[in-house]
Design an enzyme around this catalytic site. Structure first.
Site, PDB file in Angstrom:
ATOM      1  N   HIS A 156       0.832  -1.220   0.000  1.00  0.00           N
ATOM      2  CA  HIS A 156       0.000   0.000   0.000  1.00  0.00           C
ATOM      3  C   HIS A 156       0.862   1.264   0.000  1.00  0.00           C
ATOM      4  O   HIS A 156       0.421   2.307   0.472  1.00  0.00           O
ATOM      5  CB  HIS A 156      -0.949   0.045   1.212  1.00  0.00           C
ATOM      6  CG  HIS A 156      -1.699  -1.232   1.445  1.00  0.00           C
ATOM      7  ND1 HIS A 156      -2.965  -1.457   0.945  1.00  0.00           N
ATOM      8  CD2 HIS A 156      -1.345  -2.360   2.091  1.00  0.00           C
ATOM      9  CE1 HIS A 156      -3.361  -2.674   1.302  1.00  0.00           C
ATOM     10  NE2 HIS A 156      -2.402  -3.246   1.993  1.00  0.00           N
ATOM     11  N   SER A 277      14.908  21.578 -16.368  1.00  0.00           N
ATOM     12  CA  SER A 277      13.691  22.343 -16.619  1.00  0.00           C
ATOM     13  C   SER A 277      14.077  23.651 -17.281  1.00  0.00           C
ATOM     14  O   SER A 277      15.178  24.161 -17.081  1.00  0.00           O
ATOM     15  CB  SER A 277      12.991  22.601 -15.293  1.00  0.00           C
ATOM     16  OG  SER A 277      12.254  23.795 -15.343  1.00  0.00           O
ATOM     17  N   LYS A 283      15.991  21.624 -11.150  1.00  0.00           N
ATOM     18  CA  LYS A 283      15.313  20.381 -11.502  1.00  0.00           C
ATOM     19  C   LYS A 283      16.212  19.360 -12.195  1.00  0.00           C
ATOM     20  O   LYS A 283      17.067  19.689 -12.987  1.00  0.00           O
ATOM     21  CB  LYS A 283      14.116  20.674 -12.418  1.00  0.00           C
ATOM     22  CG  LYS A 283      12.937  21.334 -11.750  1.00  0.00           C
ATOM     23  CD  LYS A 283      12.338  20.541 -10.594  1.00  0.00           C
ATOM     24  CE  LYS A 283      11.480  19.396 -11.048  1.00  0.00           C
ATOM     25  NZ  LYS A 283      10.264  19.827 -11.754  1.00  0.00           N
ATOM     26  N   ASN A 285      14.925  15.864 -13.848  1.00  0.00           N
ATOM     27  CA  ASN A 285      13.695  15.085 -14.019  1.00  0.00           C
ATOM     28  C   ASN A 285      13.942  13.699 -14.628  1.00  0.00           C
ATOM     29  O   ASN A 285      14.738  13.573 -15.559  1.00  0.00           O
ATOM     30  CB  ASN A 285      12.721  15.850 -14.929  1.00  0.00           C
ATOM     31  CG  ASN A 285      12.296  17.181 -14.320  1.00  0.00           C
ATOM     32  OD1 ASN A 285      12.170  17.303 -13.106  1.00  0.00           O
ATOM     33  ND2 ASN A 285      12.101  18.178 -15.168  1.00  0.00           N
ATOM     34  N   GLU A 290       9.531   8.382 -17.102  1.00  0.00           N
ATOM     35  CA  GLU A 290       8.161   8.886 -17.314  1.00  0.00           C
ATOM     36  C   GLU A 290       7.666   8.559 -18.711  1.00  0.00           C
ATOM     37  O   GLU A 290       6.510   8.178 -18.910  1.00  0.00           O
ATOM     38  CB  GLU A 290       8.123  10.407 -17.101  1.00  0.00           C
ATOM     39  CG  GLU A 290       8.332  10.808 -15.649  1.00  0.00           C
ATOM     40  CD  GLU A 290       8.585  12.302 -15.514  1.00  0.00           C
ATOM     41  OE1 GLU A 290       7.756  13.092 -15.981  1.00  0.00           O
ATOM     42  OE2 GLU A 290       9.637  12.670 -14.967  1.00  0.00           O
ATOM     43  N   TYR A 317      -8.750 -13.621 -46.403  1.00  0.00           N
ATOM     44  CA  TYR A 317      -8.130 -12.304 -46.366  1.00  0.00           C
ATOM     45  C   TYR A 317      -9.159 -11.196 -46.595  1.00  0.00           C
ATOM     46  O   TYR A 317     -10.054 -11.325 -47.421  1.00  0.00           O
ATOM     47  CB  TYR A 317      -7.027 -12.177 -47.432  1.00  0.00           C
ATOM     48  CG  TYR A 317      -6.382 -10.803 -47.437  1.00  0.00           C
ATOM     49  CD1 TYR A 317      -5.361 -10.484 -46.553  1.00  0.00           C
ATOM     50  CD2 TYR A 317      -6.840  -9.805 -48.290  1.00  0.00           C
ATOM     51  CE1 TYR A 317      -4.811  -9.214 -46.520  1.00  0.00           C
ATOM     52  CE2 TYR A 317      -6.290  -8.529 -48.263  1.00  0.00           C
ATOM     53  CZ  TYR A 317      -5.269  -8.244 -47.374  1.00  0.00           C
ATOM     54  OH  TYR A 317      -4.727  -6.988 -47.345  1.00  0.00           O
ATOM     55  N   GLN A 322      -4.583  -5.281 -43.558  1.00  0.00           N
ATOM     56  CA  GLN A 322      -3.437  -4.415 -43.815  1.00  0.00           C
ATOM     57  C   GLN A 322      -3.136  -3.550 -42.574  1.00  0.00           C
ATOM     58  O   GLN A 322      -2.010  -3.111 -42.370  1.00  0.00           O
ATOM     59  CB  GLN A 322      -3.737  -3.525 -45.026  1.00  0.00           C
ATOM     60  CG  GLN A 322      -2.628  -2.610 -45.428  1.00  0.00           C
ATOM     61  CD  GLN A 322      -2.839  -2.052 -46.828  1.00  0.00           C
ATOM     62  OE1 GLN A 322      -2.640  -2.761 -47.803  1.00  0.00           O
ATOM     63  NE2 GLN A 322      -3.254  -0.808 -46.924  1.00  0.00           N
TER      64      GLN A 322
HETATM   65  N1  ARG Z   1      -0.782  -4.666 -48.616  1.00  0.00           N
HETATM   66  C1  ARG Z   1      -1.617  -5.802 -48.344  1.00  0.00           C
HETATM   67  C2  ARG Z   1      -1.646  -6.071 -46.837  1.00  0.00           C
HETATM   68  O1  ARG Z   1      -0.831  -5.531 -46.156  1.00  0.00           O
HETATM   69  C3  ARG Z   1      -1.077  -6.993 -49.053  1.00  0.00           C
HETATM   70  C4  ARG Z   1      -2.084  -8.032 -49.361  1.00  0.00           C
HETATM   71  C5  ARG Z   1      -3.028  -7.538 -50.342  1.00  0.00           C
HETATM   72  N2  ARG Z   1      -3.860  -8.546 -50.868  1.00  0.00           N
HETATM   73  C6  ARG Z   1      -4.957  -8.254 -51.566  1.00  0.00           C
HETATM   74  N3  ARG Z   1      -5.636  -9.222 -52.023  1.00  0.00           N
HETATM   75  N4  ARG Z   1      -5.317  -7.017 -51.758  1.00  0.00           N
HETATM   76  O2  ARG Z   1      -2.465  -6.747 -46.320  1.00  0.00           O
END
Ligand code: ARG
Length: 457
Positions: A156, A277, A283, A285, A290, A317, A322
């Site tokens: 504490h 400072s 000071k 720091n 931090e 995907y 991305q």
């Molecule tokens: N620049 C894309 C990424 O980072 C690469 C893959 C893109 N693939 C696609 N089918 N558009 O994810």
């Protein structure tokens, strides 16, 4: 620049949309991994008869020259390229002609980017492990120099029981050792090659995924091609491990900030890791500590961003993915920079043992030991606890420490008390008598030092 995929379209991509879509300004970081992956992919294509030896020769030469030119700054990234993968492929075709156009056979950018990021993060994660080891060594050295440095241990943030500075620092060594195992675990789980998953469903070509995986240092291939291109679990695992590292660094930062204050003055940070400072001439720091404490939130944010980005996207995907890179790159760079500055800051930090000792002398930090004194001589612990509580109350009123009371005064509370009590409640003996495994006692601290050394081997 004409897009590689322009064939199907009647109109060019809007300029603003193009910029919005483009990732080269951050994924260019992975150019080495992209080229390395392409080199192995091409070797495999040749081994299974998709490329001729001559084509492979051209591709290898072309990719190697691109790598050299990027390394030396002869070639610069084209901001109009959509991403690093398109950039390298376009540059290759510019250099070697038609053979360059064959490189992308039996591959998609989906498995390519999945591969690149894994390779990149595997390297970075290993670097971070190396930095963690350095930091543990710095802490361990300080611990070795402060095996006899007594300070108040707190709960504490109230003085609780005497400990050694070594024991306190070793606690951080244990945390950081666990951080290493978390990162190493993540590396072990991520170390499977997604390349050859192609767009999502695999390929009709007779590829040899294992060959590429082996050449790139993977333990095998991702077993499901849809998972191969969709999996970013390892980003979450690494970001979570990095967030934990930051949390540990932040706690230590907080202590260093407190310890450097005039209120504590337990340590003096080296001038090289503190700032002044602009208005207050006196000071000094602890800005580095931090900043580390402040940057912790960024890394937590990166973890949250990745978790949230992934939670709603259907397989396989999606372009959302991305967004994985900027988060994990930020988390990686932040944790690296914090560790880099922490190592020398800890190594050069000067403890001030007198101040720690003086602080430990006040605050009745030996009260537990006084109760233990009575308990070991036959009183039940609760009874002893109550007696000592009353004695502490008297001392508070009279502004005295426990060792300033006379034996006659002690006798009024229990005739078990004898003059040997003074020895037993000295700070040195409070620490020295702690014999349990893992305790602050001198033998235990030696064991902890040996343990950390062993783990670092
Ligand atoms: N620049 C894309 C990424 O980072 C690469 C893959 C893109 N693939 C696609 N089918 N558009 O994810």
């Amino acid at each position: 620049m004409d897009k590689m995929w322009a064939g199907r379209f009647e109109k060019a991509l809007d300029k603003m949309a193009d910029d919005f879509n483009s990732s080269i300004h951050f994924d260019k970081k992975m150019y080495k991994q992209d080229i390395r992956g392409s080199l192995e992919h091409a070797s495999m294509l040749c081994a299974v008869g998709i490329l001729t030896a001559e084509e492979l020769g051209l591709i290898t030469e072309g990719l190697t020259s691109i790598l050299d030119d990027l390394n030396n700054g002869v070639l610069t990234f084209d901001d109009n390229a959509e991403d690093i993968h398109m950039f390298v492929e376009a540059e290759l075709t510019k250099r070697i002609g038609d053979a360059g156009k064959k490189l992308h056979t039996a591959r998609s950018r989906n498995d390519q980017v999945a591969l690149d990021l894994r390779l990149y993060m595997r390297d970075e994660a290993r670097d971070i492990v190396a930095l963690l080891r350095k930091l543990i060594s710095s802490l361990l050295n300080q611990a070795k120099e402060n095996k006899k440095t007594i300070m108040p241990g707190y709960t504490h943030l109230q003085r609780a029981q005497p400990i050694t500075f070594a024991h306190h620092l070793l606690a951080y060594c244990m945390m950081l050792l666990r951080d290493i195992t978390r990162i190493e675990d993540a590396i072990r789980r991520m170390n499977y090659s997604p390349l050859g998953s192609c767009a999502l469903a695999g390929t009709t070509y007779p590829t040899d995924r294992d060959m590429v995986a082996k050449a790139l240092g993977f333990d095998g291939v991702c077993m499901n091609s849809i998972d191969g291109v969709s999996d970013r679990d390892y980003c979450i695992e690494l970001e979570s491990a990095f967030a934990t590292v930051m949390m540990h660094l932040s706690r230590l930062s907080e202590e260093i900030i407190l310890w450097s204050s005039w209120e504590f003055k337990f340590v003096e940070l080296d001038d090289a890791y503190t700032t002044g400072s602009s208005i207050m001439p006196q000071k000094k720091n602890p800005d580095m500590a931090e900043l580390v404490r402040g940057k912790t939130g960024r890394v937590y944010g990166d973890l949250m961003a990745t978790l949230t980005m992934l939670k709603g996207i259907p397989l396989a995907y999606n372009k959302d993915m991305q967004e994985d890179k900027e988060s994990i790159f930020d988390a990686t760079e932040t944790v690296k920079k914090c560790l880099e500055v922490f190592v020398p800051m800890i190594a050069t930090m000067k403890p001030i043992p007198e101040n720690m000792y003086n602080a430990a002398k006040r605050g009745f930090i030996n009260a537990t030991d006084l109760a233990d004194y009575l308990t070991k001589r036959g009183l039940p612990f609760r009874t002893a606890y109550k007696i000592v509580g009353t004695i502490v109350g008297k001392c508070v009123k009279e502004n005295k420490t426990l060792d300033e009371l006379t034996i006659e005064e002690y006798k009024k509370y229990s005739d078990i008390f004898d003059t040997d009590l003074y020895d037993e409640i000295s700070l040195e003996s409070c620490v020295g008598k702690r014999i349990s495994k893992g305790s602050t006692g001198y033998t235990s601290v030696e064991e902890q030092i040996a343990y950390v050394e062993e783990q670092l081997k």
